[in-house]
Design an enzyme around this catalytic site. Structure first.
Site, PDB file in Angstrom:
ATOM      1  N   VAL A   8      -5.455   0.351   7.486  1.00  0.00           N
ATOM      2  CA  VAL A   8      -6.341   1.512   7.432  1.00  0.00           C
ATOM      3  C   VAL A   8      -7.177   1.369   6.171  1.00  0.00           C
ATOM      4  O   VAL A   8      -6.853   0.591   5.275  1.00  0.00           O
ATOM      5  CB  VAL A   8      -5.568   2.858   7.434  1.00  0.00           C
ATOM      6  N   SER A   9      -8.259   2.123   6.107  1.00  0.00           N
ATOM      7  CA  SER A   9      -9.231   1.927   5.024  1.00  0.00           C
ATOM      8  C   SER A   9      -8.885   2.596   3.706  1.00  0.00           C
ATOM      9  O   SER A   9      -9.298   2.129   2.656  1.00  0.00           O
ATOM     10  CB  SER A   9     -10.610   2.410   5.481  1.00  0.00           C
TER      11      SER A   9
END
Length: 192
Positions: A8-9
Protein backbone atom coordinates in the site's frame (compact mmCIF):
# COMPACT_ATOMS: atom_id res chain seq x y z
CA UNK A 1 8.60 -21.29 -3.93
CA UNK A 2 5.46 -19.13 -4.04
CA UNK A 3 6.26 -15.61 -2.84
CA UNK A 4 3.40 -13.21 -2.11
CA UNK A 5 3.99 -9.47 -2.43
CA UNK A 6 1.60 -6.88 -0.94
CA UNK A 7 1.95 -3.09 -0.97
CA UNK A 8 0.00 0.00 0.00
CA UNK A 9 1.16 3.56 -0.55
CA UNK A 10 1.01 5.04 2.96
CA UNK A 11 1.28 4.05 6.60
CA UNK A 12 -2.36 5.00 7.08
CA UNK A 13 -3.54 2.36 4.61
CA UNK A 14 -4.03 -1.28 5.55
CA UNK A 15 -2.96 -4.44 3.74
CA UNK A 16 -5.87 -6.60 5.01
CA UNK A 17 -7.74 -6.90 1.70
CA UNK A 18 -4.60 -7.93 -0.18
CA UNK A 19 -3.45 -10.29 2.57
CA UNK A 20 -6.86 -11.99 2.65
CA UNK A 21 -6.78 -12.58 -1.12
CA UNK A 22 -3.20 -13.89 -0.96
CA UNK A 23 -4.06 -16.18 1.98
CA UNK A 24 -6.86 -17.78 -0.04
CA UNK A 25 -4.44 -18.91 -2.80
CA UNK A 26 -1.58 -19.73 -0.43
CA UNK A 27 2.10 -18.82 -0.44
CA UNK A 28 5.40 -19.86 1.14
CA UNK A 29 6.76 -16.40 1.92
CA UNK A 30 5.18 -12.96 2.25
CA UNK A 31 6.87 -9.64 1.48
CA UNK A 32 4.87 -6.55 2.37
CA UNK A 33 5.55 -2.84 2.42
CA UNK A 34 3.93 0.52 2.88
CA UNK A 35 5.54 2.77 0.31
CA UNK A 36 4.39 4.73 -2.73
CA UNK A 37 4.23 2.86 -6.01
CA UNK A 38 5.50 5.88 -7.93
CA UNK A 39 9.06 4.99 -6.89
CA UNK A 40 10.67 1.98 -8.57
CA UNK A 41 13.35 1.81 -5.88
CA UNK A 42 11.59 0.35 -2.83
CA UNK A 43 12.84 -1.77 0.05
CA UNK A 44 10.07 -4.37 -0.31
CA UNK A 45 10.54 -4.68 -4.08
CA UNK A 46 14.31 -4.98 -3.59
CA UNK A 47 13.66 -7.71 -1.02
CA UNK A 48 11.43 -9.49 -3.54
CA UNK A 49 14.17 -9.46 -6.18
CA UNK A 50 16.74 -10.66 -3.64
CA UNK A 51 14.45 -13.52 -2.58
CA UNK A 52 13.24 -14.96 -5.88
CA UNK A 53 15.04 -17.84 -7.58
CA UNK A 54 14.67 -19.63 -10.89
CA UNK A 55 11.33 -21.47 -10.96
CA UNK A 56 9.67 -19.34 -8.25
CA UNK A 57 6.27 -17.70 -8.64
CA UNK A 58 5.41 -14.21 -7.41
CA UNK A 59 1.76 -13.74 -6.44
CA UNK A 60 0.20 -10.28 -6.19
CA UNK A 61 -3.38 -9.26 -5.47
CA UNK A 62 -3.33 -6.75 -8.36
CA UNK A 63 -0.77 -5.80 -11.00
CA UNK A 64 -0.92 -2.22 -9.67
CA UNK A 65 0.79 -3.42 -6.48
CA UNK A 66 4.04 -3.61 -8.46
CA UNK A 67 3.90 0.11 -9.27
CA UNK A 68 1.89 3.07 -10.46
CA UNK A 69 3.49 3.60 -13.86
CA UNK A 70 2.73 1.12 -16.61
CA UNK A 71 6.35 1.13 -17.74
CA UNK A 72 7.60 0.35 -14.22
CA UNK A 73 5.13 -2.51 -13.86
CA UNK A 74 6.10 -3.96 -17.22
CA UNK A 75 9.81 -3.68 -16.55
CA UNK A 76 9.39 -5.31 -13.13
CA UNK A 77 7.47 -8.25 -14.62
CA UNK A 78 10.02 -8.50 -17.44
CA UNK A 79 12.93 -8.52 -14.95
CA UNK A 80 11.24 -11.31 -13.01
CA UNK A 81 10.63 -13.28 -16.22
CA UNK A 82 14.31 -12.88 -17.16
CA UNK A 83 15.20 -14.50 -13.82
CA UNK A 84 12.91 -17.43 -14.62
CA UNK A 85 10.20 -16.25 -12.23
CA UNK A 86 6.51 -16.36 -13.15
CA UNK A 87 4.02 -13.73 -12.00
CA UNK A 88 0.39 -14.31 -11.02
CA UNK A 89 -1.94 -11.37 -10.51
CA UNK A 90 -5.19 -12.42 -8.87
CA UNK A 91 -7.36 -9.44 -9.80
CA UNK A 92 -6.45 -9.45 -13.50
CA UNK A 93 -6.30 -13.25 -13.62
CA UNK A 94 -2.87 -12.90 -15.21
CA UNK A 95 -0.44 -15.82 -15.06
CA UNK A 96 2.73 -15.34 -17.12
CA UNK A 97 3.35 -19.10 -17.14
CA UNK A 98 0.34 -19.64 -19.43
CA UNK A 99 0.09 -18.73 -23.13
CA UNK A 100 -2.93 -16.50 -22.40
CA UNK A 101 -1.17 -14.77 -19.52
CA UNK A 102 1.93 -14.21 -21.63
CA UNK A 103 -0.23 -12.80 -24.45
CA UNK A 104 -1.97 -10.46 -21.99
CA UNK A 105 1.40 -9.28 -20.74
CA UNK A 106 2.57 -8.63 -24.31
CA UNK A 107 -0.62 -6.66 -25.04
CA UNK A 108 0.07 -4.54 -21.96
CA UNK A 109 3.59 -3.93 -23.28
CA UNK A 110 2.20 -2.83 -26.67
CA UNK A 111 -0.22 -0.44 -24.97
CA UNK A 112 2.58 0.96 -22.81
CA UNK A 113 4.71 1.52 -25.93
CA UNK A 114 1.78 3.27 -27.61
CA UNK A 115 1.36 5.46 -24.50
CA UNK A 116 5.07 6.36 -24.63
CA UNK A 117 4.96 7.13 -28.37
CA UNK A 118 1.85 9.30 -28.04
CA UNK A 119 3.47 11.28 -25.23
CA UNK A 120 6.58 11.90 -27.35
CA UNK A 121 4.39 12.89 -30.31
CA UNK A 122 2.40 15.38 -28.20
CA UNK A 123 5.58 16.93 -26.80
CA UNK A 124 7.09 17.29 -30.28
CA UNK A 125 3.87 18.80 -31.64
CA UNK A 126 3.80 21.27 -28.75
CA UNK A 127 7.42 22.27 -29.37
CA UNK A 128 6.79 22.72 -33.11
CA UNK A 129 3.70 24.81 -32.38
CA UNK A 130 5.58 27.03 -29.93
CA UNK A 131 8.48 27.40 -32.37
CA UNK A 132 6.07 28.39 -35.18
CA UNK A 133 4.69 31.15 -32.93
CA UNK A 134 8.21 32.48 -32.41
CA UNK A 135 8.72 31.16 -28.90
CA UNK A 136 12.42 30.72 -28.22
CA UNK A 137 13.10 27.22 -26.95
CA UNK A 138 16.02 26.03 -24.85
CA UNK A 139 18.19 27.89 -22.42
CA UNK A 140 18.16 31.65 -22.70
CA UNK A 141 21.40 33.02 -24.08
CA UNK A 142 23.67 34.66 -21.56
CA UNK A 143 24.67 38.27 -21.82
CA UNK A 144 28.20 38.09 -23.27
CA UNK A 145 29.29 41.16 -21.32
CA UNK A 146 28.20 39.56 -18.03
CA UNK A 147 30.20 36.44 -18.89
CA UNK A 148 33.25 38.50 -19.79
CA UNK A 149 32.94 40.46 -16.55
CA UNK A 150 32.52 37.26 -14.51
CA UNK A 151 35.62 35.67 -16.05
CA UNK A 152 37.63 38.87 -15.49
CA UNK A 153 36.56 38.99 -11.82
CA UNK A 154 37.42 35.29 -11.43
CA UNK A 155 40.85 35.76 -13.01
CA UNK A 156 41.62 38.69 -10.70
CA UNK A 157 41.59 36.30 -7.75
CA UNK A 158 40.09 39.02 -5.55
CA UNK A 159 36.50 37.72 -5.55
CA UNK A 160 34.87 34.53 -4.39
CA UNK A 161 32.56 32.64 -6.73
CA UNK A 162 29.68 33.74 -4.52
CA UNK A 163 30.69 37.39 -4.97
CA UNK A 164 31.06 37.00 -8.74
CA UNK A 165 27.58 35.50 -9.01
CA UNK A 166 26.11 38.31 -6.92
CA UNK A 167 27.91 41.04 -8.87
CA UNK A 168 27.31 39.76 -12.41
CA UNK A 169 23.98 37.97 -12.00
CA UNK A 170 25.07 34.79 -13.80
CA UNK A 171 24.53 31.42 -12.15
CA UNK A 172 27.26 29.37 -10.50
CA UNK A 173 26.70 26.58 -13.04
CA UNK A 174 27.09 29.01 -15.94
CA UNK A 175 30.31 30.38 -14.49
CA UNK A 176 31.79 26.91 -14.03
CA UNK A 177 30.70 25.84 -17.54
CA UNK A 178 32.39 28.88 -19.06
CA UNK A 179 35.55 28.26 -17.03
CA UNK A 180 35.59 24.61 -18.14
CA UNK A 181 35.02 25.58 -21.76
CA UNK A 182 37.84 28.12 -21.61
CA UNK A 183 40.16 25.55 -20.02
CA UNK A 184 39.33 22.99 -22.72
CA UNK A 185 39.93 25.56 -25.47
CA UNK A 186 43.30 26.46 -23.93
CA UNK A 187 44.29 22.78 -23.72
CA UNK A 188 43.39 22.28 -27.38
CA UNK A 189 45.52 25.28 -28.40
CA UNK A 190 48.47 24.08 -26.31
CA UNK A 191 48.39 20.60 -27.86
CA UNK A 192 48.63 21.97 -31.43
Amino acid sequence: MRIAYARVSTDKQELYRQLDALERVGYDKLIQEKFTGTQKKRTGLDSLFNTVRLGDTVIIESISRLGRKTLDILSTVEELKEQGVEVISLKENLDTSTPTGQAMFQMMAVIAQLERDLTVQRVNEGLASAKARGVKLGRPTMDKQKVTDALRLYDSGQYSVKDIIRITGISQGSLYRKLKKRENNNNVRLSK
